[in-house]
Design a protein around this motif. Structure first.
Motif, mmCIF file in Angstrom:
data_model
loop_
_atom_site.group_PDB
_atom_site.id
_atom_site.type_symbol
_atom_site.label_atom_id
_atom_site.label_comp_id
_atom_site.label_asym_id
_atom_site.label_seq_id
_atom_site.Cartn_x
_atom_site.Cartn_y
_atom_site.Cartn_z
ATOM 1 N N PRO A 44 0.804 -1.220 0.000
ATOM 2 C CA PRO A 44 0.000 0.000 0.000
ATOM 3 C C PRO A 44 0.844 1.281 0.000
ATOM 4 N N ALA A 45 1.990 1.251 0.672
ATOM 5 C CA ALA A 45 2.855 2.432 0.703
ATOM 6 C C ALA A 45 3.423 2.730 -0.683
ATOM 7 N N LEU A 47 2.101 1.758 -3.588
ATOM 8 C CA LEU A 47 0.987 2.172 -4.433
ATOM 9 C C LEU A 47 0.615 3.628 -4.169
ATOM 10 N N THR A 48 0.591 4.022 -2.912
ATOM 11 C CA THR A 48 0.287 5.415 -2.565
ATOM 12 C C THR A 48 1.334 6.353 -3.132
ATOM 13 N N ALA A 49 2.589 5.989 -3.035
ATOM 14 C CA ALA A 49 3.658 6.827 -3.583
ATOM 15 C C ALA A 49 3.522 6.985 -5.094
ATOM 16 N N VAL A 51 0.722 6.753 -6.872
ATOM 17 C CA VAL A 51 -0.451 7.586 -7.146
ATOM 18 C C VAL A 51 -0.123 9.055 -6.920
ATOM 19 N N VAL A 52 0.534 9.363 -5.816
ATOM 20 C CA VAL A 52 0.890 10.752 -5.516
ATOM 21 C C VAL A 52 1.840 11.308 -6.574
ATOM 22 N N LEU A 71 -9.549 12.817 -7.719
ATOM 23 C CA LEU A 71 -9.161 12.233 -6.443
ATOM 24 C C LEU A 71 -10.150 12.599 -5.346
ATOM 25 N N VAL A 75 -12.381 10.021 -3.112
ATOM 26 C CA VAL A 75 -12.316 9.993 -1.644
ATOM 27 C C VAL A 75 -13.713 10.130 -1.044
#
Length: 105
Positions: A44-45, A47-49, A51-52, A71, A75
């Motif tokens: 998840p970390a 994937l988040t990086a 996406v950001v 986004l 959310v």
């Protein structure tokens, strides 16, 4: 076969070999409980990086544009416990509307 295809095939073979090496070399080895928890947080970390990075950058510069509207819509949909399809469609529609309003095509 051209050089590009030779490279693609070679990288494919290397990827398969690396993927197969893990179970062959480690066998029934199990990581510790703490290592398992850490490994579960890595995906998840990353994937988040990604996406950001894709959301806030264009080339070599930071940029805030219509993608933020998508986004935000995603959310909100997730906060309302909407289905995955509803979340994706709402994010796409918000991005399309924001691009039309901002003149970004």
């Amino acid at each position: 076969m051209t050089g590009e295809w030779t490279l693609v095939v070679a990288l494919g073979v290397i990827a398969i070999a690396i993927r197969a090496a893990g179970p062959l070399l480690l066998g029934d080895w199990k990581p510790s409980r703490r290592a398992q928890r850490t490994l579960h947080m890595v995906a998840p970390a990353i994937l988040t990086a990604l996406v950001v990075l894709q959301l806030f950058t264009t080339g070599q510069e930071y940029r805030f544009d219509a993608r933020l509207a998508g986004l935000a819509a995603a959310v909100v949909a997730l906060a309302l416990r909407a289905s995955l399809m509803t979340t994706v469609v709402s994010a796409v529609l918000a991005t399309v509307i924001a691009r039309a309003l901002l003149g970004q095509y």
